[in-house]
Motif scaffolding. Structure first.
Motif, PDB file in Angstrom:
ATOM      1  N   ASN A  30     -16.913  16.489 -24.436  1.00 49.60           N
ATOM      2  CA  ASN A  30     -15.782  16.139 -25.202  1.00 49.60           C
ATOM      3  C   ASN A  30     -15.715  14.689 -24.892  1.00 49.60           C
ATOM      4  O   ASN A  30     -14.886  14.045 -25.626  1.00 49.60           O
ATOM      5  N   ASN A  31     -15.636  14.474 -23.596  1.00 52.17           N
ATOM      6  CA  ASN A  31     -15.511  13.203 -23.045  1.00 52.17           C
ATOM      7  C   ASN A  31     -16.170  12.785 -21.666  1.00 52.17           C
ATOM      8  O   ASN A  31     -16.771  13.791 -21.192  1.00 52.17           O
ATOM      9  N   GLN A  33     -15.763  10.539 -18.032  1.00 55.53           N
ATOM     10  CA  GLN A  33     -14.833   9.673 -17.097  1.00 55.53           C
ATOM     11  C   GLN A  33     -15.348   8.988 -15.961  1.00 55.53           C
ATOM     12  O   GLN A  33     -16.608   9.565 -15.450  1.00 55.53           O
ATOM     13  N   TYR A  35     -14.849   7.200 -12.401  1.00 54.36           N
ATOM     14  CA  TYR A  35     -13.699   7.072 -11.297  1.00 54.36           C
ATOM     15  C   TYR A  35     -14.219   6.157 -10.074  1.00 54.36           C
ATOM     16  O   TYR A  35     -15.505   6.001  -9.941  1.00 54.36           O
ATOM     17  N   HIS A  45      -8.867   7.372 -11.187  1.00 53.88           N
ATOM     18  CA  HIS A  45      -9.434   7.471 -12.623  1.00 53.88           C
ATOM     19  C   HIS A  45      -9.336   6.074 -13.152  1.00 53.88           C
ATOM     20  O   HIS A  45      -8.354   5.251 -13.091  1.00 53.88           O
ATOM     21  N   LEU A  48     -11.457   6.524 -19.625  1.00 50.66           N
ATOM     22  CA  LEU A  48     -12.169   8.007 -20.224  1.00 50.66           C
ATOM     23  C   LEU A  48     -12.782   7.436 -21.478  1.00 50.66           C
ATOM     24  O   LEU A  48     -12.065   6.601 -22.444  1.00 50.66           O
ATOM     25  N   GLN A  93     -16.199  20.670 -18.718  1.00 51.76           N
ATOM     26  CA  GLN A  93     -15.032  21.533 -18.763  1.00 51.76           C
ATOM     27  C   GLN A  93     -14.734  21.624 -17.419  1.00 51.76           C
ATOM     28  O   GLN A  93     -13.563  21.811 -17.147  1.00 51.76           O
ATOM     29  N   PHE A  95     -15.433  19.740 -14.788  1.00 52.86           N
ATOM     30  CA  PHE A  95     -15.150  18.513 -14.060  1.00 52.86           C
ATOM     31  C   PHE A  95     -16.346  18.222 -13.163  1.00 52.86           C
ATOM     32  O   PHE A  95     -16.327  18.072 -12.041  1.00 52.86           O
TER      33      PHE A  95
ATOM     34  N   TYR B  34      -7.251  21.655  -8.793  1.00 53.63           N
ATOM     35  CA  TYR B  34      -8.716  21.795  -8.401  1.00 53.63           C
ATOM     36  C   TYR B  34      -8.827  21.585  -7.063  1.00 53.63           C
ATOM     37  O   TYR B  34      -8.006  20.703  -6.373  1.00 53.63           O
ATOM     38  N   LEU B  46     -17.170  20.885  -6.842  1.00 54.07           N
ATOM     39  CA  LEU B  46     -15.896  21.663  -7.289  1.00 54.07           C
ATOM     40  C   LEU B  46     -15.836  23.147  -6.413  1.00 54.07           C
ATOM     41  O   LEU B  46     -17.090  23.848  -6.670  1.00 54.07           O
ATOM     42  N   TYR B  49     -10.823  26.330  -9.089  1.00 49.40           N
ATOM     43  CA  TYR B  49      -9.798  25.708 -10.004  1.00 49.40           C
ATOM     44  C   TYR B  49      -8.794  26.628 -10.459  1.00 49.40           C
ATOM     45  O   TYR B  49      -9.095  27.850 -10.529  1.00 49.40           O
ATOM     46  N   SER B  94      -4.883  17.903 -13.165  1.00 51.28           N
ATOM     47  CA  SER B  94      -4.982  17.272 -14.635  1.00 51.28           C
ATOM     48  C   SER B  94      -4.037  18.087 -15.697  1.00 51.28           C
ATOM     49  O   SER B  94      -3.620  19.119 -15.297  1.00 51.28           O
ATOM     50  N   GLY B  96      -4.840  18.930 -18.701  1.00 50.83           N
ATOM     51  CA  GLY B  96      -5.751  20.023 -19.476  1.00 50.83           C
ATOM     52  C   GLY B  96      -7.300  19.826 -19.018  1.00 50.83           C
ATOM     53  O   GLY B  96      -7.643  19.245 -18.143  1.00 50.83           O
ATOM     54  N   VAL B  97      -7.960  20.602 -19.492  1.00 52.40           N
ATOM     55  CA  VAL B  97      -9.540  20.590 -18.938  1.00 52.40           C
ATOM     56  C   VAL B  97     -10.255  19.486 -19.568  1.00 52.40           C
ATOM     57  O   VAL B  97     -11.416  19.361 -19.018  1.00 52.40           O
ATOM     58  N   THR B  98      -9.678  18.753 -20.649  1.00 49.52           N
ATOM     59  CA  THR B  98     -10.410  17.698 -20.979  1.00 49.52           C
ATOM     60  C   THR B  98      -9.819  16.430 -20.603  1.00 49.52           C
ATOM     61  O   THR B  98     -10.154  15.395 -21.470  1.00 49.52           O
ATOM     62  N   TYR B  99      -8.814  16.205 -19.794  1.00 50.53           N
ATOM     63  CA  TYR B  99      -8.109  15.022 -19.557  1.00 50.53           C
ATOM     64  C   TYR B  99      -8.699  14.596 -18.112  1.00 50.53           C
ATOM     65  O   TYR B  99      -9.069  15.322 -17.311  1.00 50.53           O
ATOM     66  N   GLU B 100      -8.123  13.343 -17.870  1.00 52.02           N
ATOM     67  CA  GLU B 100      -8.390  12.861 -16.599  1.00 52.02           C
ATOM     68  C   GLU B 100      -7.680  13.611 -15.563  1.00 52.02           C
ATOM     69  O   GLU B 100      -6.883  14.239 -15.556  1.00 52.02           O
ATOM     70  N   GLN B 101      -8.268  13.535 -14.368  1.00 57.32           N
ATOM     71  CA  GLN B 101      -7.968  13.960 -13.183  1.00 57.32           C
ATOM     72  C   GLN B 101      -7.505  12.986 -12.313  1.00 57.32           C
ATOM     73  O   GLN B 101      -7.593  11.974 -12.188  1.00 57.32           O
TER      74      GLN B 101
END
Lengths: 107, 112
Positions: A30-31, A33, A35, A45, A48, A93, A95, B34, B46, B49, B94, B96-101
């Motif tokens: 989906n994206n 990123q 770091y 970060h 993105l 999903q 990361f 996480y 990882l 989480y 984060s 959500g699961v699709t956003y930056e950490q």
């Protein structure tokens, strides 16, 4: 394993030069990123980029994404000694993080 | 603004001793949390989480466990440390699961 790869593993350049790092990944995303990690510190970060975007800018950073090749690149322009750090791409999903590129910018 | 805390910053523990690392987040509610481990000069692995209180997912079989007793608290534990548990442990959150950490400062664990 879902882990992708960054290349090069290490990069050494002179201050003022541009630095390019690449990231390849294995899954649909989906994206993606990017770091930065200074030695012995947590990750910060940077940027993105979404799967429907091809290029994104933030200050001296430029990120591109090619979903057909499952690859992304991070360009740092006019590098500074303070840019010395490890750079990681992250995606998926859960990361997933690549092993990173260690950038050294020499004054 | 949001802040993430980890402690201790460094820890030296003998083999076979227990471990408890704590991570807390301020300024946000119901974050995803996480735990990562980073070997020297390597990428992040990882470990666990959590998407909510009491909800823990483990990514790799290991000698460690995690718990989330409160919304913004995440704990990494071990009953008996192994030499191979040495590393740099990072907590992150984060939205959500699709956003930056957002990462904490990390704990460097040395098992001797």
């Amino acid at each position: 394993s879902q882990q992708g790869e960054e290349d090069p593993q290490a990069l050494s350049i002179q201050e003022g030069e541009n630095a390019t790092m690449n990231c390849s990944y294995k899954t649909s995303i989906n994206n993606l990123q990017w770091y930065r990690q200074n030695s012995g510190r947590g990750l910060v970060h940077l940027i993105l980029i979404r799967s429907n975007e091809r290029e994104k800018h933030s200050g001296r950073l430029r990120v591109t994404l090619d979903t057909s090749k499952k690859s992304s690149s991070l360009l740092i322009t006019a590098s500074r000694a303070a840019d010395t750090a490890s750079y990681f791409c992250s995606y998926g999903q859960n990361f997933v993080f690549g092993p990173g590129t260690r950038l050294s910018v020499l004054p | 603004s949001q802040t993430i805390h980890q402690w201790p910053a460094t820890l030296v523990q003998p083999v076979g001793s227990p471990l408890s690392l704590e991570c807390t987040v301020e300024g946000t509610s119901n974050p995803n949390l996480y735990w990562y481990r980073q070997a020297a000069g390597r990428g992040l692995q990882l470990l666990f989480y959590s998407v909510g209180i009491g909800q823990i997912s483990s990514e790799v079989p290991q000698n460690l466990s995690a718990s989330r007793p409160q919304d913004r608290q995440f704990i990494l534990s071990s009953k008996k440390l192994l030499l191979s548990d040495s590393g740099f442990y990072l907590c992150a959150w984060s939205v959500g699961v699709t956003y930056e950490q957002y990462f904490g400062p990390g704990t460097r664990l040395t098992v001797t």
